[in-house]
Motif scaffolding. Structure first.
Motif, short mmCIF file in Angstrom:
data_model
loop_
_atom_site.label_atom_id
_atom_site.label_comp_id
_atom_site.label_asym_id
_atom_site.label_seq_id
_atom_site.Cartn_x
_atom_site.Cartn_y
_atom_site.Cartn_z
N ALA A 145 2.36 27.94 52.92
CA ALA A 145 1.26 27.49 52.07
C ALA A 145 1.72 26.54 50.97
O ALA A 145 1.01 25.58 50.63
CB ALA A 145 0.57 28.70 51.44
N HIS A 146 2.90 26.79 50.39
CA HIS A 146 3.33 26.05 49.20
C HIS A 146 4.43 25.02 49.46
O HIS A 146 4.64 24.14 48.64
CB HIS A 146 3.80 27.02 48.13
CG HIS A 146 2.72 27.95 47.66
ND1 HIS A 146 1.70 27.54 46.83
CD2 HIS A 146 2.50 29.26 47.91
CE1 HIS A 146 0.90 28.57 46.59
NE2 HIS A 146 1.36 29.62 47.23
N ALA A 147 5.15 25.16 50.58
CA ALA A 147 6.23 24.22 50.86
C ALA A 147 6.23 23.87 52.34
O ALA A 147 7.23 24.05 53.05
CB ALA A 147 7.58 24.82 50.45
N PRO A 148 5.10 23.35 52.84
CA PRO A 148 5.03 22.99 54.27
C PRO A 148 6.07 21.93 54.60
O PRO A 148 6.29 21.00 53.84
CB PRO A 148 3.61 22.46 54.44
CG PRO A 148 3.19 22.03 53.06
CD PRO A 148 3.87 22.98 52.12
N GLY A 149 6.74 22.11 55.72
CA GLY A 149 7.77 21.16 56.11
C GLY A 149 9.16 21.56 55.67
O GLY A 149 10.15 20.95 56.09
N ALA A 150 9.26 22.58 54.81
CA ALA A 150 10.57 23.03 54.37
C ALA A 150 11.33 23.66 55.54
O ALA A 150 10.73 24.31 56.39
CB ALA A 150 10.44 24.02 53.23
N ARG A 151 12.63 23.47 55.53
CA ARG A 151 13.47 24.04 56.58
C ARG A 151 13.98 25.41 56.12
O ARG A 151 14.81 25.49 55.22
CB ARG A 151 14.64 23.10 56.89
CG ARG A 151 15.58 23.66 57.95
CD ARG A 151 16.67 22.67 58.30
NE ARG A 151 17.58 23.21 59.30
CZ ARG A 151 18.59 22.53 59.83
NH1 ARG A 151 18.82 21.29 59.45
NH2 ARG A 151 19.37 23.10 60.73
N VAL A 152 13.47 26.46 56.75
CA VAL A 152 13.85 27.82 56.37
C VAL A 152 14.14 28.64 57.62
O VAL A 152 13.34 28.65 58.56
CB VAL A 152 12.74 28.52 55.56
CG1 VAL A 152 13.20 29.92 55.13
CG2 VAL A 152 12.35 27.70 54.33
N ASP A 153 15.28 29.30 57.62
CA ASP A 153 15.58 30.30 58.63
C ASP A 153 15.39 31.66 57.99
O ASP A 153 15.89 31.91 56.88
CB ASP A 153 17.03 30.16 59.14
CG ASP A 153 17.24 28.87 59.92
OD1 ASP A 153 16.32 28.47 60.65
OD2 ASP A 153 18.32 28.28 59.77
N TRP A 154 14.69 32.55 58.69
CA TRP A 154 14.38 33.88 58.14
C TRP A 154 15.28 34.91 58.79
O TRP A 154 15.37 34.99 60.02
CB TRP A 154 12.91 34.21 58.40
CG TRP A 154 11.97 33.18 57.83
CD1 TRP A 154 11.37 32.16 58.50
CD2 TRP A 154 11.56 33.07 56.46
NE1 TRP A 154 10.61 31.42 57.64
CE2 TRP A 154 10.70 31.94 56.39
CE3 TRP A 154 11.83 33.80 55.31
CZ2 TRP A 154 10.09 31.54 55.19
CZ3 TRP A 154 11.24 33.41 54.13
CH2 TRP A 154 10.38 32.29 54.06
N HIS A 155 15.91 35.73 57.95
CA HIS A 155 16.81 36.77 58.47
C HIS A 155 16.38 38.14 57.95
O HIS A 155 16.28 38.35 56.74
CB HIS A 155 18.26 36.51 58.06
CG HIS A 155 19.17 37.63 58.44
ND1 HIS A 155 19.51 37.91 59.75
CD2 HIS A 155 19.79 38.58 57.67
CE1 HIS A 155 20.31 38.96 59.78
NE2 HIS A 155 20.48 39.39 58.53
N HIS A 156 16.15 39.06 58.86
CA HIS A 156 15.78 40.43 58.51
C HIS A 156 17.03 41.29 58.62
O HIS A 156 17.56 41.51 59.70
CB HIS A 156 14.69 40.95 59.46
CG HIS A 156 14.33 42.38 59.22
ND1 HIS A 156 13.91 43.22 60.23
CD2 HIS A 156 14.32 43.12 58.08
CE1 HIS A 156 13.66 44.42 59.73
NE2 HIS A 156 13.89 44.37 58.43
N GLY A 157 17.53 41.77 57.47
CA GLY A 157 18.73 42.59 57.51
C GLY A 157 19.23 42.93 56.13
O GLY A 157 18.69 42.50 55.11
N ASP A 158 20.30 43.72 56.11
CA ASP A 158 20.90 44.22 54.87
C ASP A 158 21.92 43.20 54.36
O ASP A 158 22.82 42.78 55.11
CB ASP A 158 21.59 45.55 55.18
CG ASP A 158 22.06 46.28 53.94
OD1 ASP A 158 22.27 45.63 52.90
OD2 ASP A 158 22.23 47.51 54.02
N LEU A 159 21.81 42.82 53.09
CA LEU A 159 22.74 41.82 52.56
C LEU A 159 24.16 42.36 52.45
O LEU A 159 25.11 41.59 52.27
CB LEU A 159 22.25 41.26 51.23
CG LEU A 159 22.15 42.15 50.00
CD1 LEU A 159 23.49 42.32 49.30
CD2 LEU A 159 21.14 41.56 49.02
N HIS A 160 24.34 43.69 52.55
CA HIS A 160 25.69 44.25 52.57
C HIS A 160 26.38 44.00 53.92
O HIS A 160 27.60 44.13 54.02
CB HIS A 160 25.67 45.77 52.32
CG HIS A 160 25.24 46.15 50.95
ND1 HIS A 160 23.91 46.33 50.60
CD2 HIS A 160 25.95 46.41 49.82
CE1 HIS A 160 23.82 46.67 49.34
NE2 HIS A 160 25.04 46.73 48.83
#
Length: 286
Positions: free
Chosen positions: A99-114
Motif C-alpha cells: 500500500a505504501h511502497a509499491p514497487g519496493a523490492r522486499v523478500d519476506w522471511h518467516h523465522g527466528d532471528l536467532h
C-alpha cells in the motif's frame, strides 16, 4: 515489485495472541498502534538512516511493517529482506508495503532471528527496531545478526526505555501502571528498560565503533500532534492494552489500574506534559 517467501495467514481482529516474549499481543488494535507510533516518530527515529540503492539490508523483527515502510522511504532502491517470527505479522507487513511502497523490492522471511538461514556476510546493513526489548537473550540475537552481516557492515538498533518516562501532573498511581507494564514484559522474558543497555549489548556481541544517541520525545499543549500521536495513541494505549494481563497476574486491582490510567491520561490534557527517551545505536562489524 515485492516478492514473498512466506505463506500468507488469515488474520482475525478478535484474536489476541499473547506469545511468550511479546507482551502487547498481535491484535489488529496493536497493529494499528504500532503504525501510528511509527508514523508519529518517523522523523525522530529514522533521521540519519539511509542506505544506498542496491545495498543488501536485513530488517530483523519487522513485525507488521510499521517501520518497514519508513525504512523503504528513506532508502529507495535497497534490496530489503524483512524477517519476523510471526506469520500473521508478516502478512500485515506485506500489505503495508504494497500500500505504501509499491514497487519496493522486499523478500519476506518467516523465522527466528536467532537461527537465520542466510550465509555468513549476506547483508551490508542490519536494521532492528523495538525488537531486542522483547527477547530473553538479546545479546545472543545480536551475535546471530553479526554473523549474517559482512565485515565493515553496519547494524542500527533502536529501543525505548520505559524508565525514561516522566510527566506532569505527576502521579504515583500513573507511575504504578507503567511499572506494571515493565514487570509484565520482564515476566514474558523481555526488558522494557533495555534502551539504556544498547551500548554494552552491542559491544559484548562483538561490534565495534558503537555510537548511541538519545532521541527524546517531549509533548505538551504546543505540540498537539505529539500529544495525540505519541502520548495518547502510542504510550497510553500501550499501557491500557495490558490491563487484563496486569489483573490476571495479580499486580493490581481493577480500581487501582483504572485510577492510574486516568491519571496518565491527564498528561495529554491541557496543562499536561509527557517526556520519553528512545535510544538509537549504530555499530560496525569488524
Amino acid at each position: 515489485m515485492t516478492t514473498e517467501t512466506t505463506h500468507r495467514t488469515a488474520v482475525h481482529e478478535d484474536v489476541q495472541d499473547h506469545r511468550p516474549g511479546y507482551v502487547h499481543g498481535y491484535s489488529v488494535t496493536e497493529a494499528r498502534r504500532l503504525g501510528e507510533q511509527a508514523d508519529t516518530l518517523a522523523e525522530l527515529l529514522h533521521a540519519g538512516t539511509a542506505y544506498p540503492a542496491g545495498g543488501r539490508v536485513l530488517e530483523a523483527g519487522c513485525g507488521v511493517g510499521a517501520q518497514t515502510v519508513h525504512l523503504l522511504a528513506s532508502s529507495p532502491g535497497v534490496r530489503l529482506t524483512a524477517a519476523d517470527l510471526s506469520a500473521e505479522s508478516l502478512a500485515r507487513a506485506r500489505e503495508a508495503v504494497a500500500a505504501h511502497a509499491p514497487g519496493a523490492r522486499v523478500d519476506w522471511h518467516h523465522g527466528d532471528l536467532h537461527d537465520l538461514p542466510f550465509a555468513d556476510g549476506s547483508f551490508d546493513h542490519v536494521f532492528v527496531c523495538f525488537v531486542l526489548e522483547h527477547l530473553a537473550r538479546p545479546q545472543a540475537a545480536l551475535a546471530a545478526l553479526r554473523r549474517v552481516l559482512r565485515p565493515g557492515g553496519t547494524i542500527t538498533a533502536v529501543e525505548g526505555d520505559h524508565g525514561s518516562a516522566f510527566f506532569h501532573p505527576d502521579s504515583a498511581p500513573a507511575r504504578a501502571v507503567v511499572d506494571q507494564l515493565v514487570r509484565l514484559q520482564a515476566a514474558a522474558g523481555g526488558d522494557a528498560l533495555l534502551g539504556r543497555r544498547l551500548h554494552p549489548l552491542l559491544a559484548d556481541a562483538g561490534f565495534r565503533d558503537v555510537a548511541v544517541e538519545p532521541r527524546t520525545v517531549y509533548a505538551d499543549g504546543s505540540r498537539p500532534a505529539l500529544v495525540e500521536g505519541f502520548t495518547r495513541r502510542t504510550f497510553i494505549a500501550m499501557v491500557e492494552s495490558v490491563r487484563a494481563d496486569a489483573l490476571a497476574a495479580g499486580l493490581t486491582t481493577a480500581a487501582a489500574f483504572d485510577r492510574g490510567l486516568a491519571d496518565l491520561r491527564r498528561t495529554a490534557e491541557p496543562g499536561g506534559t509527557f517526556h520519553y527517551t528512545f535510544f538509537k545505536a549504530v555499530a560496525v562489524r569488524p
